[in-house]
Write a protein that holds these residues in place. Structure first.
Motif, PDB file in Angstrom:
ATOM      1  N   GLU A  42    -102.302  13.851  12.672  1.00  0.00           N
ATOM      2  CA  GLU A  42    -100.882  13.802  12.285  1.00  0.00           C
ATOM      3  C   GLU A  42    -100.003  14.068  13.485  1.00  0.00           C
ATOM      4  O   GLU A  42     -98.988  13.386  13.684  1.00  0.00           O
ATOM      5  CB  GLU A  42    -100.595  14.819  11.173  1.00  0.00           C
ATOM      6  N   SER A  43    -100.368  15.011  14.306  1.00  0.00           N
ATOM      7  CA  SER A  43     -99.579  15.355  15.477  1.00  0.00           C
ATOM      8  C   SER A  43     -99.497  14.173  16.443  1.00  0.00           C
ATOM      9  O   SER A  43     -98.433  13.869  16.990  1.00  0.00           O
ATOM     10  CB  SER A  43    -100.199  16.572  16.178  1.00  0.00           C
ATOM     11  N   HIS A  44    -100.605  13.491  16.635  1.00  0.00           N
ATOM     12  CA  HIS A  44    -100.634  12.318  17.506  1.00  0.00           C
ATOM     13  C   HIS A  44     -99.698  11.225  16.976  1.00  0.00           C
ATOM     14  O   HIS A  44     -98.918  10.643  17.728  1.00  0.00           O
ATOM     15  CB  HIS A  44    -102.061  11.801  17.616  1.00  0.00           C
ATOM     16  N   VAL A  45     -99.781  10.963  15.681  1.00  0.00           N
ATOM     17  CA  VAL A  45     -98.923   9.956  15.053  1.00  0.00           C
ATOM     18  C   VAL A  45     -97.454  10.367  15.161  1.00  0.00           C
ATOM     19  O   VAL A  45     -96.590   9.551  15.491  1.00  0.00           O
ATOM     20  CB  VAL A  45     -99.341   9.751  13.573  1.00  0.00           C
ATOM     21  N   PHE A  46     -97.171  11.625  14.904  1.00  0.00           N
ATOM     22  CA  PHE A  46     -95.793  12.114  14.953  1.00  0.00           C
ATOM     23  C   PHE A  46     -95.213  11.963  16.353  1.00  0.00           C
ATOM     24  O   PHE A  46     -94.050  11.571  16.509  1.00  0.00           O
ATOM     25  CB  PHE A  46     -95.733  13.578  14.501  1.00  0.00           C
ATOM     26  N   MET A  47     -96.012  12.249  17.379  1.00  0.00           N
ATOM     27  CA  MET A  47     -95.532  12.144  18.756  1.00  0.00           C
ATOM     28  C   MET A  47     -95.207  10.697  19.136  1.00  0.00           C
ATOM     29  O   MET A  47     -94.297  10.449  19.920  1.00  0.00           O
ATOM     30  CB  MET A  47     -96.584  12.704  19.724  1.00  0.00           C
ATOM     31  N   LYS A  48     -95.948   9.746  18.586  1.00  0.00           N
ATOM     32  CA  LYS A  48     -95.731   8.341  18.912  1.00  0.00           C
ATOM     33  C   LYS A  48     -94.557   7.730  18.158  1.00  0.00           C
ATOM     34  O   LYS A  48     -93.942   6.786  18.644  1.00  0.00           O
ATOM     35  CB  LYS A  48     -96.996   7.530  18.601  1.00  0.00           C
ATOM     36  N   ALA A  49     -94.246   8.264  16.978  1.00  0.00           N
ATOM     37  CA  ALA A  49     -93.226   7.667  16.116  1.00  0.00           C
ATOM     38  C   ALA A  49     -91.815   8.027  16.567  1.00  0.00           C
ATOM     39  O   ALA A  49     -91.534   9.174  16.874  1.00  0.00           O
ATOM     40  CB  ALA A  49     -93.438   8.118  14.675  1.00  0.00           C
ATOM     41  N   LYS A  50     -90.976   7.021  16.588  1.00  0.00           N
ATOM     42  CA  LYS A  50     -89.564   7.236  16.917  1.00  0.00           C
ATOM     43  C   LYS A  50     -88.686   7.175  15.665  1.00  0.00           C
ATOM     44  O   LYS A  50     -87.545   7.609  15.679  1.00  0.00           O
ATOM     45  CB  LYS A  50     -89.071   6.178  17.908  1.00  0.00           C
ATOM     46  N   THR A  51     -89.228   6.617  14.600  1.00  0.00           N
ATOM     47  CA  THR A  51     -88.487   6.490  13.339  1.00  0.00           C
ATOM     48  C   THR A  51     -89.414   6.824  12.175  1.00  0.00           C
ATOM     49  O   THR A  51     -90.643   6.862  12.335  1.00  0.00           O
ATOM     50  CB  THR A  51     -87.953   5.062  13.124  1.00  0.00           C
ATOM     51  N   ARG A  52     -88.818   7.003  11.031  1.00  0.00           N
ATOM     52  CA  ARG A  52     -89.577   7.291   9.822  1.00  0.00           C
ATOM     53  C   ARG A  52     -90.488   6.115   9.456  1.00  0.00           C
ATOM     54  O   ARG A  52     -91.640   6.304   9.086  1.00  0.00           O
ATOM     55  CB  ARG A  52     -88.601   7.573   8.696  1.00  0.00           C
ATOM     56  N   VAL A  53     -89.955   4.911   9.590  1.00  0.00           N
ATOM     57  CA  VAL A  53     -90.733   3.722   9.263  1.00  0.00           C
ATOM     58  C   VAL A  53     -91.955   3.617  10.172  1.00  0.00           C
ATOM     59  O   VAL A  53     -93.073   3.354   9.706  1.00  0.00           O
ATOM     60  CB  VAL A  53     -89.859   2.452   9.366  1.00  0.00           C
ATOM     61  N   LYS A  54     -91.768   3.852  11.458  1.00  0.00           N
ATOM     62  CA  LYS A  54     -92.889   3.801  12.396  1.00  0.00           C
ATOM     63  C   LYS A  54     -93.915   4.885  12.080  1.00  0.00           C
ATOM     64  O   LYS A  54     -95.128   4.643  12.125  1.00  0.00           O
ATOM     65  CB  LYS A  54     -92.386   3.953  13.840  1.00  0.00           C
ATOM     66  N   LEU A  55     -93.440   6.068  11.721  1.00  0.00           N
ATOM     67  CA  LEU A  55     -94.346   7.153  11.349  1.00  0.00           C
ATOM     68  C   LEU A  55     -95.208   6.738  10.163  1.00  0.00           C
ATOM     69  O   LEU A  55     -96.423   6.925  10.176  1.00  0.00           O
ATOM     70  CB  LEU A  55     -93.569   8.427  11.011  1.00  0.00           C
ATOM     71  N   LEU A  56     -94.590   6.178   9.148  1.00  0.00           N
ATOM     72  CA  LEU A  56     -95.338   5.786   7.958  1.00  0.00           C
ATOM     73  C   LEU A  56     -96.307   4.643   8.253  1.00  0.00           C
ATOM     74  O   LEU A  56     -97.410   4.610   7.695  1.00  0.00           O
ATOM     75  CB  LEU A  56     -94.381   5.429   6.820  1.00  0.00           C
ATOM     76  N   CYS A  57     -95.927   3.727   9.129  1.00  0.00           N
ATOM     77  CA  CYS A  57     -96.838   2.648   9.528  1.00  0.00           C
ATOM     78  C   CYS A  57     -98.061   3.208  10.252  1.00  0.00           C
ATOM     79  O   CYS A  57     -99.202   2.837   9.947  1.00  0.00           O
ATOM     80  CB  CYS A  57     -96.123   1.644  10.419  1.00  0.00           C
ATOM     81  N   LEU A  58     -97.819   4.090  11.197  1.00  0.00           N
ATOM     82  CA  LEU A  58     -98.924   4.702  11.939  1.00  0.00           C
ATOM     83  C   LEU A  58     -99.799   5.553  11.023  1.00  0.00           C
ATOM     84  O   LEU A  58    -101.033   5.554  11.135  1.00  0.00           O
ATOM     85  CB  LEU A  58     -98.392   5.542  13.098  1.00  0.00           C
ATOM     86  N   PHE A  59     -99.171   6.270  10.107  1.00  0.00           N
ATOM     87  CA  PHE A  59     -99.905   7.080   9.142  1.00  0.00           C
ATOM     88  C   PHE A  59    -100.825   6.195   8.293  1.00  0.00           C
ATOM     89  O   PHE A  59    -101.985   6.530   8.068  1.00  0.00           O
ATOM     90  CB  PHE A  59     -98.927   7.854   8.260  1.00  0.00           C
ATOM     91  N   SER A  60    -100.296   5.046   7.864  1.00  0.00           N
ATOM     92  CA  SER A  60    -101.105   4.106   7.077  1.00  0.00           C
ATOM     93  C   SER A  60    -102.310   3.627   7.868  1.00  0.00           C
ATOM     94  O   SER A  60    -103.408   3.498   7.320  1.00  0.00           O
ATOM     95  CB  SER A  60    -100.262   2.906   6.649  1.00  0.00           C
ATOM     96  N   GLU A  61    -102.102   3.351   9.140  1.00  0.00           N
ATOM     97  CA  GLU A  61    -103.212   2.916   9.987  1.00  0.00           C
ATOM     98  C   GLU A  61    -104.276   4.005  10.110  1.00  0.00           C
ATOM     99  O   GLU A  61    -105.477   3.719  10.058  1.00  0.00           O
ATOM    100  CB  GLU A  61    -102.712   2.531  11.373  1.00  0.00           C
TER     101      GLU A  61
END
Length: 70
Positions: A42-61
């Motif tokens: 989660e921390s890795h995904v959060f660091m990469k995400a700049k927006t909520r949409v990007k966070l959710l996309c990365l989380f899905s992956e």
């Protein structure tokens, strides 16, 4: 997961903890040991995400990847 709310809500501790819990659940269901903990993922995904949409996309992956290892 409830994804409603203001745009900044995705940065809150509660929202992030929900993601960690869902990654934990996916890991338990897969029954396969992983190199990283759910918190690390989660921390890795959060660091990469700049927006909520990007966070959710990365989380899905991430959750998809964990599940295909079943």
């Amino acid at each position: 997961m409830d994804v409603t709310g203001p745009e900044t809500d995705w940065r809150s501790t509660n929202f992030r903890q929900k993601l960690v819990s869902q990654i934990d659940e996916a890991m338990r269901k897969a029954g396969v040991a992983h190199n990283k903990s759910s918190k690390d993922m989660e921390s890795h995904v959060f660091m990469k995400a700049k927006t909520r949409v990007k966070l959710l996309c990365l989380f899905s992956e991430v959750t998809w990847y964990v599940r295909i290892l079943e």
